[in-house]
Scaffold this motif. Structure first.
Motif, PDB file in Angstrom:
ATOM      1  N   LEU A 179      -5.331  -6.202  -5.815  1.00 52.99           N
ATOM      2  CA  LEU A 179      -6.577  -4.888  -6.031  1.00 52.99           C
ATOM      3  C   LEU A 179      -6.545  -4.278  -4.970  1.00 52.99           C
ATOM      4  CD1 LEU A 179      -8.071  -7.620  -8.443  1.00 52.99           C
ATOM      5  CD2 LEU A 179      -6.867  -5.623  -9.245  1.00 52.99           C
ATOM      6  N   GLU A 180      -7.557  -4.529  -4.147  1.00 50.28           N
ATOM      7  CA  GLU A 180      -7.670  -4.330  -2.039  1.00 50.28           C
ATOM      8  C   GLU A 180      -6.480  -2.770  -2.407  1.00 50.28           C
ATOM      9  OE1 GLU A 180      -9.476  -4.755   1.711  1.00 50.28           O
ATOM     10  OE2 GLU A 180      -9.440  -6.405   0.158  1.00 50.28           O
ATOM     11  N   THR A 183      -6.712  -0.413  -4.898  1.00 48.85           N
ATOM     12  CA  THR A 183      -7.615   0.465  -4.778  1.00 48.85           C
ATOM     13  C   THR A 183      -7.941   1.426  -3.451  1.00 48.85           C
ATOM     14  OG1 THR A 183      -9.007  -0.575  -5.375  1.00 48.85           O
ATOM     15  CG2 THR A 183     -10.054   0.249  -5.021  1.00 48.85           C
ATOM     16  N   ASP A 184      -7.624   0.751  -2.009  1.00 48.53           N
ATOM     17  CA  ASP A 184      -7.499   1.853  -0.585  1.00 48.53           C
ATOM     18  C   ASP A 184      -6.021   2.329  -1.685  1.00 48.53           C
ATOM     19  OD1 ASP A 184      -8.715   0.220   0.030  1.00 48.53           O
ATOM     20  OD2 ASP A 184      -7.785  -1.349   1.271  1.00 48.53           O
ATOM     21  N   LYS A 241       0.699  -1.213  -0.250  1.00 51.38           N
ATOM     22  CA  LYS A 241       0.108   0.138  -0.047  1.00 51.38           C
ATOM     23  C   LYS A 241       1.442   1.168  -0.148  1.00 51.38           C
ATOM     24  CE  LYS A 241      -3.742   2.637   2.291  1.00 51.38           C
ATOM     25  NZ  LYS A 241      -4.827   2.518   3.186  1.00 51.38           N
ATOM     26  N   ARG A 274      -7.756   5.356  -3.355  1.00 50.80           N
ATOM     27  CA  ARG A 274      -9.053   5.826  -2.699  1.00 50.80           C
ATOM     28  C   ARG A 274      -8.238   7.046  -1.886  1.00 50.80           C
ATOM     29  NH1 ARG A 274     -10.524   2.570   0.389  1.00 50.80           N
ATOM     30  NH2 ARG A 274     -12.043   1.645  -1.572  1.00 50.80           N
ATOM     31  N   GLY A 308      -7.376 -10.861  -5.083  1.00 54.14           N
ATOM     32  CA  GLY A 308      -7.792  -9.871  -4.663  1.00 54.14           C
ATOM     33  C   GLY A 308      -7.366  -9.388  -3.329  1.00 54.14           C
ATOM     34  N   GLU A 309      -6.353  -9.939  -2.798  1.00 54.36           N
ATOM     35  CA  GLU A 309      -5.818  -8.505  -1.923  1.00 54.36           C
ATOM     36  C   GLU A 309      -4.899  -7.937  -2.289  1.00 54.36           C
ATOM     37  OE1 GLU A 309      -5.925 -11.333   2.329  1.00 54.36           O
ATOM     38  OE2 GLU A 309      -4.552 -12.339   0.189  1.00 54.36           O
TER      39      GLU A 309
END
Length: 409
Positions: free
Chosen positions: A363-364, A367-368, A332, A371, A360-361
């Motif tokens: 991509l999350e 995405t975070d 991140k 944001r 999935g993790e």
């Protein structure tokens, strides 16, 4: 699971009420049998009820407590992965089976690999040869032997003989991972040549040329799993580009085809020295920087440095499941810094080679980060490893590389 019959079909392991072959035998628990029934090829030590007098690296018959025969496996006396299945039937000649599997692996690549003379020839479980990696760099083959069974001298001899007969390389080298040999309780061994005397060559990926030396680099030498992603990145890249964790410059050199200016960053001076030689080989002007990627991105982000294209290709942050949360925080932070540094319409190519971080993790996390950076991100491509690194659907460990190509506004 494959059998040892020439030309046999490949199928998942299935228990049979048949006579268990003579010789070493391993008895597995219900949980271990259910894992094989699902199509996986590993049985962990905690699910081996007994292994009798099986020698390290032996081919063993696998049965459950009810006497059902599940096939044949390679036995490790030390690894947590105690059994690696190699056949749904008896195996009477493992060196011969290995030679057949090598031929099958080579034939598989002939249909899929183009525009390169550097690619993976054998990918362990994904080619039904657990514990064996073989990469081609033009006229030199580079091997990694990772299990007791493949390390046995008759198996090594069969492997080298088959590769020599099929490909006629100038040299065959072995890249030794001392840590793996220690875990497998194998005697210490030096990296070196099996065949020939040639220790360096040049190879090509997507029209870009690279130096290769058996004494340099990580794993077998280069990251061939990203080969198709290098080309994809070049297709979308533009303007001023930053390649973070550039290693020997593969992404940077591909970006140089379409970008006005490219900077490559890595913490390894030896890797950057090879990267510079690769740039000279391709007559490219690239700025190389020796720096800690996290520190550099933090400083550049604070200073509001801007780029049109950024590539993030870090090493595996989560080598075990227990490192997952730390890895996700690292991914991140990297993506947050990079997203803040991209101009409107910029391209972010972001990668994870950590198997324990799922798609999935990942991509999350991205995405975070988008944001938090107040950026809008559109997914152009969702990619994985090159086709010469096959993925077995029932063995998720073979599916490890994630590569996202993103448009940022």
């Amino acid at each position: 699971m494959p059998t040892d019959r020439p030309g046999s079909t490949l199928r998942p392991a299935k228990s049979k009420r048949t006579e268990i072959p003579a010789g070493p035998k391993a008895v597995i628990s219900v949980r271990g049998a259910n894992r094989l029934k699902s199509g996986h090829v590993w049985v962990y030590r905690s699910d081996v009820l007994s292994a009798g007098d099986a020698a390290p690296g032996a081919v063993v018959a696998v049965a459950d407590a009810r006497g059902r025969f599940w096939g044949s496996a390679l036995y490790s006396s030390s690894s947590q992965i105690a059994l690696r299945m190699i056949s749904s039937g008896p195996v009477r000649d493992f060196p011969g089976l290995l030679r057949e599997r090598v031929r099958n692996a080579l034939a598989y690549r002939e249909k899929l690999v183009h525009d390169t003379d550097a690619y993976r020839l054998v990918f362990s479980e994904a080619d039904f040869l657990p514990g064996l990696i073989v990469d081609r760099y033009n006229d030199i083959l580079s091997l990694q032997i990772l299990t007791q069974a493949i390390d046995a001298e008759p198996v090594r001899a069969a492997l080298v003989a088959e590769l020599s007969a099929q490909l006629k390389p100038a040299a065959i080298s072995e890249r030794v991972d001392a840590h793996i040999r220690e875990l497998e309780m194998l005697p210490a061994r030096e990296s070196g040549l099996f065949v020939g005397e040639k220790t360096s060559t040049m190879f090509t990926m997507n029209g870009v040329r690279f130096h290769f030396d058996i004494r340099e680099g990580q794993k077998t030498g280069a990251f061939l799993d990203q080969r198709e992603n290098y080309a994809a990145a070049a297709q979308h890249a533009h303007g001023e580009a930053l390649d973070v964790f550039c290693y020997q410059g593969a992404f940077a050199l591909h970006l140089a085809k379409t970008c006005s200016r490219v900077t490559g960053v890595d913490s390894s001076r030896p890797a950057l020295e090879v990267a510079d030689r690769n740039a000279l080989l391709n007559q490219r002007e690239i700025a190389w920087m020796e720096a800690n990627a996290f520190d550099l991105l933090k400083d550049y982000s604070v200073a509001r440095r801007q780029y049109d294209t950024i590539v993030l290709d870090p090493p595996a942050f989560a080598k075990t499941r227990k490192n997952l949360e730390t890895a996700l925080r690292g991914y991140k932070e990297l993506n947050l810094r990079a997203l803040k540094m991209l101009r409107t319409g910029g391209i972010l190519v972001t990668c994870s080679c950590s198997y324990h971080v799922s798609e999935g993790e990942f991509l999350e996390v991205v995405t975070d980060a988008a944001r938090d950076a107040h950026r809008t991100v559109r997914l152009i491509e969702k990619r994985t490893q090159a086709k010469d690194h096959p993925i077995l659907l029932a063995v998720p460990e073979t599916n490890y590389l994630k590569c996202l190509v993103l448009s940022v506004t």
